[in-house]
Write an enzyme that holds these catalytic residues in place. Structure first.
Site, PDB file in Angstrom:
ATOM      1  N   HIS A  63       0.876  -1.183   0.000  1.00  0.00           N
ATOM      2  CA  HIS A  63       0.000   0.000   0.000  1.00  0.00           C
ATOM      3  C   HIS A  63       0.911   1.230   0.000  1.00  0.00           C
ATOM      4  O   HIS A  63       1.442   1.596   1.037  1.00  0.00           O
ATOM      5  CB  HIS A  63      -0.894   0.006   1.240  1.00  0.00           C
ATOM      6  CG  HIS A  63      -1.753  -1.222   1.374  1.00  0.00           C
ATOM      7  ND1 HIS A  63      -3.073  -1.249   0.956  1.00  0.00           N
ATOM      8  CD2 HIS A  63      -1.497  -2.460   1.852  1.00  0.00           C
ATOM      9  CE1 HIS A  63      -3.581  -2.468   1.191  1.00  0.00           C
ATOM     10  NE2 HIS A  63      -2.643  -3.217   1.738  1.00  0.00           N
ATOM     11  N   ASN A  95      -6.749   0.447  -2.414  1.00  0.00           N
ATOM     12  CA  ASN A  95      -7.533   1.083  -1.337  1.00  0.00           C
ATOM     13  C   ASN A  95      -6.895   2.387  -0.884  1.00  0.00           C
ATOM     14  O   ASN A  95      -6.691   2.635   0.289  1.00  0.00           O
ATOM     15  CB  ASN A  95      -7.706   0.126  -0.145  1.00  0.00           C
ATOM     16  CG  ASN A  95      -6.397  -0.204   0.537  1.00  0.00           C
ATOM     17  OD1 ASN A  95      -5.342  -0.162  -0.085  1.00  0.00           O
ATOM     18  ND2 ASN A  95      -6.448  -0.529   1.815  1.00  0.00           N
ATOM     19  N   HIS A 228      -2.762 -12.641   2.006  1.00  0.00           N
ATOM     20  CA  HIS A 228      -2.402 -12.829   3.422  1.00  0.00           C
ATOM     21  C   HIS A 228      -3.124 -13.976   4.131  1.00  0.00           C
ATOM     22  O   HIS A 228      -3.873 -13.760   5.084  1.00  0.00           O
ATOM     23  CB  HIS A 228      -2.569 -11.526   4.216  1.00  0.00           C
ATOM     24  CG  HIS A 228      -3.751 -10.680   3.830  1.00  0.00           C
ATOM     25  ND1 HIS A 228      -5.028 -11.157   3.840  1.00  0.00           N
ATOM     26  CD2 HIS A 228      -3.840  -9.377   3.438  1.00  0.00           C
ATOM     27  CE1 HIS A 228      -5.848 -10.190   3.464  1.00  0.00           C
ATOM     28  NE2 HIS A 228      -5.148  -9.104   3.208  1.00  0.00           N
ATOM     29  N   ASP A 300       2.691  -6.927   2.563  1.00  0.00           N
ATOM     30  CA  ASP A 300       1.471  -6.182   2.918  1.00  0.00           C
ATOM     31  C   ASP A 300       1.862  -4.889   3.649  1.00  0.00           C
ATOM     32  O   ASP A 300       1.233  -4.513   4.649  1.00  0.00           O
ATOM     33  CB  ASP A 300       0.507  -7.027   3.764  1.00  0.00           C
ATOM     34  CG  ASP A 300      -0.896  -6.412   3.810  1.00  0.00           C
ATOM     35  OD1 ASP A 300      -1.102  -5.356   3.186  1.00  0.00           O
ATOM     36  OD2 ASP A 300      -1.777  -6.996   4.463  1.00  0.00           O
TER      37      ASP A 300
HETATM   38  O1  DOR Z   1      -4.193  -4.259   8.218  1.00  0.00           O
HETATM   39  C1  DOR Z   1      -4.512  -3.942   7.075  1.00  0.00           C
HETATM   40  N1  DOR Z   1      -4.208  -2.741   6.584  1.00  0.00           N
HETATM   41  N2  DOR Z   1      -5.205  -4.812   6.336  1.00  0.00           N
HETATM   42  C2  DOR Z   1      -5.730  -4.446   5.143  1.00  0.00           C
HETATM   43  O2  DOR Z   1      -6.313  -5.257   4.486  1.00  0.00           O
HETATM   44  C3  DOR Z   1      -5.603  -3.070   4.648  1.00  0.00           C
HETATM   45  C4  DOR Z   1      -4.395  -2.440   5.202  1.00  0.00           C
HETATM   46  C5  DOR Z   1      -4.339  -0.960   4.977  1.00  0.00           C
HETATM   47  O3  DOR Z   1      -4.528  -0.534   3.840  1.00  0.00           O
HETATM   48  O4  DOR Z   1      -4.019  -0.231   5.910  1.00  0.00           O
HETATM   49 ZN    ZN Z   2      -3.000  -5.184   2.220  1.00  0.00          ZN
HETATM   50 ZN    ZN Z   3      -6.096  -7.342   2.366  1.00  0.00          ZN
END
Ligand code: DOR
Ligand code: ZN
Ligand code: ZN
Length: 436
Positions: A63, A95, A228, A300
């Site tokens: 991200h 996102n 994940h 992630d």
């Molecule tokens: O812990 C998370 N943070 N899980 C997710 O699926 C999204 C992510 C985020 O974008 O901060």
């Molecule tokens: Zn993620």
């Molecule tokens: Zn996710």
């Protein structure tokens, strides 16, 4: 004719053995791997004695934020963190704010990312509330589509049967994977206690949501990539249905290295979704890596500000940084004999390239892109304060690692050298990375 760059006398990995060799780079590609003494002439030479020369990692779950969330991270700091962590290609999740839902959204990201990049950046799209509104113009420049059960990405949607089928039809039509965040919890639920929180994001919910996606896939086809995976029960379900093309899966270092009780008691330092699980779940993920039930390991990387993390657990933001710790943690497993080179290179380099169609990446061999990291074997402790990422709070703080990327090369360009960035923004890396 002389090549552009020679990485001389480094340790390369062939199968599960290492050899001292030199790697020649020309016009952004790997020209060849040579025995000592038979290298071509080169305009530049980097001496790599006692250092590993490895393919750069491909982290397909990141991200990068930027745009309206640039206080958390931006394309410059995110890709600098990648380079510092030995990651030469990242793929950005949709996102963001604004989310990646249209060609215009994607173009805005591409323009920012091109100007700020230090490594290769690919993108995923989200799927709009009405899947039939999916913007097909995005297709040439995305590597897949990601769906969440409920998130700021698309308000008030959940994994209904028609939505799951419609999303998989998009995947079937274009041949790219649908990345799923497996969680069946209700979109309106706001947990008021830790018990409620863990009940909401339970392993039962993770596995149930994957089961429903598999049912939908059975009907309409398409490719599923499970993001994940965190539970032993999900591993078992993936194992039953695993197929080269149609079902692939990933695990994250935090679920592999951290487990057990207590992480929720401090604050939001270890708050992530899916949450940390039991030692049994973690060891089942390691087994799944060895059996190839889990194809890849991704960070992630989900940066948040310090204020958002330093809150009581239930109020804190979910997500932790991972770009600077994934490769050192996994290489530590290799160097200490718990993971083989073959497993490491598959999970971090060749398998992500295969799943997402990056056919000229992920392997250190003639003709592949010269995306390379040079690694020193030396012991240190993970220190969030020293991260290049804006997000400096990590539940892995203090953990011992024995490998450190010291130089990172992207498309033949030396980007990162001993803690310093030796090119400016927007010089190295392709944006967007496309299927090849
Ligand atoms: O812990 C998370 N943070 N899980 C997710 O699926 C999204 C992510 C985020 O974008 O901060
Ligand atoms: Zn993620
Ligand atoms: Zn996710």
């Amino acid at each position: 004719m002389a090549v552009d760059l020679l990485l001389k006398n480094g340790k390369t990995v062939i199968g599960d053995k290492t050899a001292t060799q030199s790697v020649a780079i020309n016009a952004g590609k790997i020209e060849g791997i040579y025995k000592i003494g038979s290298e071509p002439a080169s305009r530049e030479v980097i001496e790599c004695e006692n250092l590993y020369i490895l393919p750069g990692a491909i982290d397909t779950h990141v991200h990068l934020r930027d745009l309206k969330l640039s206080e958390k991270e931006d394309f410059a700091t995110g890709t600098m963190a990648a380079a510092a962590g030995g990651v030469t290609t990242v793929v950005d999740m949709p996102n963001s704010d604004p989310p990646t839902l249209s060609r215009a959204d994607l173009d805005e990201k591409i323009a920012e990312a091109q100007a700020k990049r230090f490594v290769n950046i690919g993108f995923y799209a989200g799927v709009p509330k009405k899947p039939s509104d999916f913007d097909h113009e995005m297709v040439p420049d995305i590597l897949g589509a990601k769906v969440y059960p409920h998130s700021p990405l698309v308000k008030r949607v959940s994994y209904t049967k028609p939505r799951m089928e419609a999303c998989l039809k998009i995947s079937a039509e274009y041949g790219f994977p649908l990345l799923i965040h497996p969680d069946a919890s209700s979109p309106s639920a706001m947990p008021e206690s830790l018990d409620e929180y863990f009940h909401l994001h339970s392993c039962e919910n993770e596995v149930e949501s994957l089961r429903r996606f598999l049912d939908a896939q059975n009907k309409v086809g398409g490719r599923i990539h499970v993001c994940h995976v965190s539970c032993a029960s999900t591993v078992r379900l993936v194992e039953e249905h695993r197929a080269e093309e149609s079902l692939t899966a990933e695990a994250c270092p935090h679920h592999l290295f951290l487990s057990g009780d207590g992480f929720e008691n401090i604050d939001g330092t270890a708050k992530i979704l899916p949450p940390l699980r039991s030692p049994y779940d973690a060891s089942s993920l390691w087994d799944a890596i060895r059996r190839c039930t889990i194809d890849i390991v991704v960070s992630d990387h989900a940066p948040h500000t310090e204020q958002e993390k330093h809150l009581p657990f239930l109020e804190a933001a979910s997500g932790i940084p991972g770009l600077e710790t994934t490769v050192p943690l996994l290489l530590t497993e290799v160097l200490q004999g718990r993971l083989s080179w073959v497993e490491y290179l598959r999970c971090c380099c060749s398998a992500p390239a295969r799943i997402f169609g990056l056919n000229d990446k992920g392997v250190l061999a003639r003709g592949y892109d010269a995306d390379i990291m040079i690694v020193s074997v030396e012991e240190s402790g993970i220190s969030g304060e020293s991260f290049v990422s804006k997000a400096k709070i990590t539940p892995l703080e203090g953990r011992r690692i024995v490998a450190r990327p010291v130089k990172t090369i992207v498309g033949g360009v030396l980007v990162y050298d001993e803690g310093k960035f030796v090119v400016g923004r927007g010089v190295a890396g392709r944006v967007p990375v496309r299927k090849t």
